[in-house]
Design a protein around this motif. Sequence first.
Motif, short mmCIF file in Angstrom:
data_model
loop_
_atom_site.label_atom_id
_atom_site.label_comp_id
_atom_site.label_asym_id
_atom_site.label_seq_id
_atom_site.Cartn_x
_atom_site.Cartn_y
_atom_site.Cartn_z
N ILE A 1 -7.29 30.64 -27.28
CA ILE A 1 -7.06 31.65 -26.25
C ILE A 1 -6.15 32.76 -26.76
CG2 ILE A 1 -5.91 32.02 -24.01
CD1 ILE A 1 -7.12 29.32 -23.14
N GLN A 2 -5.21 32.43 -27.64
CA GLN A 2 -4.31 33.46 -28.16
C GLN A 2 -5.05 34.49 -29.01
OE1 GLN A 2 -4.03 30.16 -28.52
NE2 GLN A 2 -3.11 29.58 -30.50
N ASP A 3 -6.28 34.17 -29.43
CA ASP A 3 -7.09 35.14 -30.16
C ASP A 3 -7.82 36.09 -29.22
OD1 ASP A 3 -6.26 33.98 -32.48
OD2 ASP A 3 -8.11 32.88 -32.86
N GLY A 4 -7.63 35.91 -27.92
CA GLY A 4 -8.22 36.82 -26.94
C GLY A 4 -9.33 36.19 -26.14
N MET A 5 -9.59 36.77 -24.97
CA MET A 5 -10.62 36.29 -24.06
C MET A 5 -11.57 37.43 -23.72
SD MET A 5 -7.86 34.38 -21.63
CE MET A 5 -6.70 35.67 -22.04
N ASN A 6 -12.68 37.10 -23.09
CA ASN A 6 -13.56 38.10 -22.48
C ASN A 6 -13.29 38.06 -20.98
OD1 ASN A 6 -14.53 38.60 -24.98
ND2 ASN A 6 -16.61 37.87 -24.59
N LEU A 7 -12.70 39.11 -20.47
CA LEU A 7 -12.17 39.15 -19.11
C LEU A 7 -12.91 40.19 -18.28
CD1 LEU A 7 -8.35 39.38 -18.26
CD2 LEU A 7 -10.02 40.81 -17.09
N ILE A 8 -13.27 39.84 -17.06
CA ILE A 8 -13.78 40.81 -16.08
C ILE A 8 -12.91 40.71 -14.84
CG2 ILE A 8 -15.73 41.57 -14.68
CD1 ILE A 8 -17.63 40.42 -16.70
N ALA A 9 -12.47 41.85 -14.34
CA ALA A 9 -11.60 41.89 -13.17
C ALA A 9 -12.19 42.83 -12.11
CB ALA A 9 -10.20 42.36 -13.55
N SER A 10 -12.27 42.34 -10.89
CA SER A 10 -12.74 43.14 -9.76
C SER A 10 -11.72 43.04 -8.64
CB SER A 10 -14.10 42.63 -9.27
OG SER A 10 -14.02 41.26 -8.90
N HIS A 11 -11.97 43.76 -7.55
CA HIS A 11 -11.08 43.61 -6.39
C HIS A 11 -11.89 43.24 -5.16
CE1 HIS A 11 -11.89 47.57 -4.35
NE2 HIS A 11 -12.14 47.98 -5.57
N ILE A 12 -11.25 42.52 -4.24
CA ILE A 12 -11.96 41.99 -3.08
C ILE A 12 -11.43 42.54 -1.76
CG2 ILE A 12 -12.82 39.89 -4.18
CD1 ILE A 12 -10.39 38.37 -3.16
N ASP A 13 -10.60 43.58 -1.82
CA ASP A 13 -10.20 44.28 -0.60
C ASP A 13 -11.08 45.51 -0.42
OD1 ASP A 13 -8.92 45.39 -2.93
OD2 ASP A 13 -7.67 46.61 -1.61
N LEU B 1 -20.26 34.50 -14.13
CA LEU B 1 -19.34 33.50 -14.69
C LEU B 1 -19.81 32.08 -14.39
CD1 LEU B 1 -16.77 33.06 -16.28
CD2 LEU B 1 -15.47 33.22 -14.16
N LEU B 2 -20.35 31.88 -13.18
CA LEU B 2 -20.82 30.54 -12.82
C LEU B 2 -22.01 30.11 -13.68
CD1 LEU B 2 -20.59 30.55 -8.91
CD2 LEU B 2 -18.90 29.80 -10.59
N GLU B 3 -22.71 31.07 -14.28
CA GLU B 3 -23.84 30.75 -15.15
C GLU B 3 -23.47 30.76 -16.62
OE1 GLU B 3 -27.51 32.68 -14.33
OE2 GLU B 3 -27.38 32.36 -12.15
N THR B 4 -22.19 30.96 -16.91
CA THR B 4 -21.73 30.95 -18.30
C THR B 4 -21.38 29.51 -18.69
OG1 THR B 4 -20.87 33.20 -18.09
CG2 THR B 4 -19.98 31.85 -19.89
N LYS B 5 -22.06 28.99 -19.71
CA LYS B 5 -21.95 27.56 -20.02
C LYS B 5 -21.03 27.27 -21.20
CE LYS B 5 -25.04 26.88 -16.84
NZ LYS B 5 -24.61 26.40 -15.50
N ALA B 6 -21.26 27.92 -22.33
CA ALA B 6 -20.54 27.55 -23.56
C ALA B 6 -20.13 28.79 -24.33
CB ALA B 6 -21.42 26.65 -24.43
N PRO B 7 -19.18 29.55 -23.81
CA PRO B 7 -18.78 30.78 -24.49
C PRO B 7 -17.96 30.51 -25.75
CG PRO B 7 -17.34 30.40 -22.62
CD PRO B 7 -18.40 29.33 -22.58
N GLN B 8 -18.05 31.40 -26.72
CA GLN B 8 -17.20 31.30 -27.91
C GLN B 8 -15.75 31.62 -27.54
OE1 GLN B 8 -17.83 30.17 -30.87
NE2 GLN B 8 -15.84 30.68 -31.79
N ARG B 9 -15.55 32.73 -26.86
CA ARG B 9 -14.23 33.10 -26.36
C ARG B 9 -14.14 32.71 -24.89
NH1 ARG B 9 -11.70 37.86 -28.93
NH2 ARG B 9 -11.48 38.87 -26.90
N THR B 10 -12.96 32.32 -24.45
CA THR B 10 -12.79 31.94 -23.05
C THR B 10 -13.22 33.08 -22.13
OG1 THR B 10 -11.01 30.38 -23.49
CG2 THR B 10 -11.05 31.38 -21.30
N ALA B 11 -14.06 32.74 -21.16
CA ALA B 11 -14.54 33.71 -20.17
C ALA B 11 -13.62 33.63 -18.96
CB ALA B 11 -15.97 33.40 -19.78
N LEU B 12 -12.96 34.74 -18.64
CA LEU B 12 -11.97 34.77 -17.57
C LEU B 12 -12.39 35.78 -16.51
CD1 LEU B 12 -9.19 34.09 -16.34
CD2 LEU B 12 -8.17 35.78 -17.89
N GLY B 13 -12.51 35.33 -15.28
CA GLY B 13 -12.81 36.20 -14.16
C GLY B 13 -11.63 36.32 -13.22
#
Length: 475
Positions: free
Chosen positions: A102-114, A285-297
């Motif tokens: 994880i310290q090598d970085g993640m693949n992150l997607i961020a949205s807002h829900i308001d 994200l729910l369909e992401t099974k085995a990512p190389q880098r941690t998938a963070l939503g």
Amino acid sequence: MNKKEIEQLKTKLFKQDRLAWDELASAETEKVFALAEDYKIFLDRSKTEREAAGQIVARAEDKGFISMDAALKQGSVSPHQKVYSIFKEKCVALAVVGKAPIQDGMNLIASHIDSPRLDLKQNPVYEDTDLALLKTHYYGGIRKYQWMSIPLALHGRIIRADGETMDITIGEGADDPVFVVSDLLPHLAGKIQEDKKLSEAFEGEKLNLIAGSLPLGKDSVSDRFKLALLNLFHQRYGICEADFVSAELEAVPAGRSRDIGLDRSLVGGYGQDDRICAFTELTALLETKAPQRTALGLFFDKEEIGSEGNTGAQTAFMADFISDLLRLTTGAGAVTEQTVRRALINTRALSADVNAAMDPDFKEVHEKMNAAKIGHGVCMTKFTGSRGKSGSSDASAEFVGAIRTLFDKNNIVWQTGELGKIDQGGGGTLAKFLAQRGMEILDCGPAVLSMHSPFEIASKADIYMTFKGYHAFFA
């Protein structure tokens, strides 16, 4: 050069304007419409940030995600394990642990829900001209006249004096009553509305909900319309007037989202900015099974008012969640502030937010060469902000190039867009707050029509392409 050679050169050198519908195989078209049906269910069940967070967690648990608390008790997580955390019922983080550290970085997607809405004030109940009314304070950027003369539902939470929590929803059932902000008839609107600037004609203090007209008691009783309304609240929820002080009640458009057009190719509904991105991010994200880098939503609150407060993108929630992930994958002794910072700096991110689609009746506010269009796929927005890109995160050429290559490789129809002409207006997203952590980040999401209105419009093809793009990024 002959005509054929010139046309071939044009095809080679000119950027192609792509319509998503033209590039969908028949099997994929079926997926487009199936995904849109699921999206409408999510949209209708997520009219507040609390409701959206609850839907996200429920869907995640159904796919095998475990809570961070459970993972910490477990002591460690292995690659491909799925973890979530919910913060103050308004923010959610989901992670599918990757093979790489994880310290090598993640693949992150961020949205807002308001989303923009009308919030009840802390002392909302009053009467005037033999009507019971509720005072509101609008939240986010709205055009006030759009919230008048439409049916509104009341969603939210009340904490009673005895400490009991009451969650209420009024106006969504088929037989439920609704609320409404009245408007002035055109016969009398001349001086008070039509002769004024639009920004001055509709006052925020006049966005008050009509909530009843039956009195309680004889005409000798004072405040009998207010009393009647409070009595109904008390009978149904056991609350008194003082309980509104400790309440978060939101007036939102009543009713469900709908298909638009005879071909049913568009979705109309409230809150698509930005729950359209929250849904596509979650589903990907729910369909992401085995990512190389941690998938963070990440799913944040308060973006519509500048990502402020303890549930906005400026909160410590993200860093704490990542710190816990590091602890679970490397051991508590290896986690320092520096390792968390390093993980964030090495992270690649998409700020999942919508852009404004060019409206055929208002083309003059767009610069057509750089405007997003409905139905033309997911939109990459290199920068937002206003005037000279003020308040923007401006993505690097290298990162835009990487995302463009990723989308092309996975047959994802994409476009680019700016939020209107230079100096026309502008807006911001949560991207700049994540960019402050040093990560590469790009705004990326579908374009919508009637943004921030009570009934926004999106293309089903764009929803699908956004899902595909997010899934490719996570995977």
